[in-house]
Write a protein that holds these residues in place. Structure first.
Motif, mmCIF file in Angstrom:
data_model
loop_
_atom_site.group_PDB
_atom_site.id
_atom_site.type_symbol
_atom_site.label_atom_id
_atom_site.label_comp_id
_atom_site.label_asym_id
_atom_site.label_seq_id
_atom_site.Cartn_x
_atom_site.Cartn_y
_atom_site.Cartn_z
ATOM 1 N N GLY A 12 0.879 -0.974 -0.022
ATOM 2 C CA GLY A 12 -0.013 -0.191 0.068
ATOM 3 C C GLY A 12 0.833 1.236 0.014
ATOM 4 N N ASP A 13 1.068 1.957 -1.181
ATOM 5 C CA ASP A 13 1.734 3.121 -1.225
ATOM 6 C C ASP A 13 0.974 4.242 -1.873
ATOM 7 O OD1 ASP A 13 3.401 0.506 -2.148
ATOM 8 O OD2 ASP A 13 4.639 1.413 -0.808
ATOM 9 N N TRP A 14 0.944 5.451 -1.467
ATOM 10 C CA TRP A 14 0.123 6.371 -1.911
ATOM 11 C C TRP A 14 0.933 7.772 -2.330
ATOM 12 C CZ3 TRP A 14 -0.741 3.340 2.176
ATOM 13 C CH2 TRP A 14 -1.747 2.288 2.079
ATOM 14 N N LYS A 15 0.298 8.487 -2.970
ATOM 15 C CA LYS A 15 0.647 9.928 -3.309
ATOM 16 C C LYS A 15 -0.395 10.858 -2.996
ATOM 17 C CE LYS A 15 2.311 13.210 -6.815
ATOM 18 N NZ LYS A 15 2.971 13.238 -8.288
ATOM 19 N N TYR A 16 -0.553 11.333 -1.791
ATOM 20 C CA TYR A 16 -1.486 12.190 -1.386
ATOM 21 C C TYR A 16 -2.815 11.567 -0.775
ATOM 22 C CZ TYR A 16 1.140 15.473 -4.414
ATOM 23 O OH TYR A 16 2.092 16.318 -4.968
#
Length: 516
Positions: free
Chosen positions: A151-155
């Protein structure tokens, strides 16, 4: 501390339309003629599907762990396993053991236990990491869970409901690190601390903290953040509270129980790896981390200098972790934020000024060190005296290095790394005022560094005659051939007599510059 979660999903309506079109075109007489089948419109993708209808704010839930099973979900979390001390001289080893991390009664439990342990003495992402290494040790065991690669997110909005542990030496944290590290090692690629606390209920300690880390490589690393006290004198170790950050392009906001208490913007953060990008380093994908550390530099400097062993074991108990993204604008994360207007706008830290150079030369020293460069010395033992003196000739003020050691260097360094690839030569004038203890084998060594351990390697020079000013010109191409990344130079000048033959040498230097 790298594989980014990049799976894309079309909105449900687009997927349904595509299926409908396929059905219409595939049943006309059993033939293969599909010339009349309309083409599905290209609809914008968004990073992940909403798991439920968006909130009134526009945030939609894209990932969650309610800890409702009977074990930690290996599809969402992995264990880090090491005895590095977190880079903060912490006392724990992080292990994968059910006595240190488990799920029960719809809660995640992370427990720190007084127990001697051994394990890898490197971080899990270190290329030299060996899971069978036992050279590291700790006097406590605990757990550190992360979503990296899962699980990797930008914003988005990143939220946890939890009850924090207490006691001298306890250090729980819910935070984020970059997944790809595109700007370099910590903290060049940034760190977002959603919530952390130390030594709760000891000496009146009752605050939580939200912080950003950024800037340059140590010792040029920077951080800025705010502390928060829950209204009514409530201690975070007494009950569950909701902690969150909302991160959008150019802005990060912190919340406790829905109260927006702090904001930082891109006007107050930077990475020396890319000073021309005002959003960097907080413009890349990050992943989540949950851990409970024991001791270390921060807890040791609050209330006490040690760890209260009687306070352990301690538990960090988490009800849920949820990730939302803004359906108003998935690309920038803007349009879903909330605030009551009563918060601290932390100014952060301004980036260092770029070197002042004309069209042909970048002057590092000319009677004085030129900003942003400063003189430093390093020795394995003994010391090096640095001073600016009047040379008593046409040179005027010059730098003088006196080597009271056999293993040391003098160097000019800036906090940031700069692109010096347009320059052709490094030039400087040098005079030997006193020779080293063995003049017969005396030599000089030059190098330039691109944030240690990146370096040009040693570049050998002949030791000039005693008392004579000598002009040196070193091709930048030769330094690049030795390993220097000329696009990211933070230490453009390092000088020393030959290793193990320095004692007594006195070098004078002037007109140090990189020229085109």
């Amino acid at each position: 501390m790298f594989q980014c979660f990049t799976k894309k999903h079309l909105p449900a309506c687009a997927l349904g339309l595509s299926l409908l079109i396929s059905g219409c075109g595939g049943s006309s007489g059993g033939g293969n003629d599909v010339a009349d089948v309309p083409v599905a419109p290209v609809l914008p993708e968004r990073p992940e599907p909403c798991l439920e209808d968006p909130l009134n704010s526009g945030y939609c839930l894209v990932w969650a762990d309610e800890f409702s099973g009977d074990a930690i979900d290996a599809g969402k979390w992995s264990h880090e396993k090491n005895c590095v001390g977190g880079g903060n001289n912490e006392a724990q080893c992080y292990v994968e053991a059910t006595e240190n991390a488990w799920v029960a009664d719809d809660l995640l439990h992370i427990k720190a236990i007084r127990k001697d342990a051994e394990g890898p003495n490197r971080f899990d992402d270190d290329p030299a990491y060996d899971p069978n290494d036992t050279s590291g040790s700790g006097t406590y065991t605990s757990a550190r869970l992360r979503t990296k690669g899962l699980g990797d997110w930008k914003y988005g909005r990143f939220e946890m409901r939890a009850k924090l542990p207490q006691g001298q030496g306890s250090w729980p944290a819910f935070w984020m690190l970059p997944t790809e590290g595109v700007y370099g090692g910590w903290p060049l690629s940034g760190e977002i601390d959603i919530v952390e606390a130390v030594n709760l209920k000891v000496g009146g300690e009752d605050k939580v903290h939200g912080t950003l880390h950024y800037g340059g490589s140590w010792p040029g690393n920077k951080y800025s953040g705010e502390a928060y006290q829950i209204p009514g004198g409530v201690n975070p170790a007494d009950d569950f509270h909701t902690y969150a950050v909302e991160w959008e392009e150019g802005e990060v906001r912190w919340y406790v129980d829905g109260d927006h208490y702090a904001t930082q913007t891109s006007a107050g953060w930077y990475t020396t790896a890319d000073l021309e990008n005002p959003l960097a380093p907080f413009d890349q994908s990050f992943h989540l981390i949950l851990n409970l550390a024991v001791g270390g530099d921060w807890p040791a400097n609050v209330n006490d200098t040690g760890i209260d062993e009687s306070a352990f074991p301690q538990e960090f108990v988490v009800d849920y972790v949820r990730v939302y993204q803004c359906s108003e604008d998935f690309t920038t994360g803007k349009g879903c934020g909330s605030s009551d207007g009563d918060f601290v706008l932390n100014p952060g830290t301004q980036p260092p000024a770029a070197p002042d150079s004309d069209n042909n030369a970048l002057v590092l020293f000319d009677g004085e060190a030129k900003a942003p460069y400063s003189w430093f010395t390093w020795t394995a033992s003994g010391d090096i005296d640095y001073t600016v003196i009047d040379a008593g000739d046409d040179y005027g003020d010059v730098a003088q290095l006196t080597y009271n050691t056999n293993q040391g260097i003098g160097y000019l360094q800036s906090e940031a790394a700069y692109n010096l690839s347009a320059f052709t030569y490094v030039e400087f004038d040098l005079r030997v005022q006193a020779e080293p203890s063995d003049p017969g084998s005396a030599s000089l060594t030059f190098r330039a560094d691109c944030v240690h351990p990146c370096s040009s390697g040693d570049y050998s020079l002949d030791m000039p005659a005693l008392g004579v000013w000598t002009h040196f010109q070193i091709p930048v191409m030769d330094l690049a051939g030795g390993g220097l990344n000329t696009a990211s130079v933070n230490t453009p000048f390092v000088i020393s007599p030959g290793w193990d033959n320095q004692l007594g040498a006195v070098l004078q230097l002037d007109n140090i510059q990189w020229v085109k």
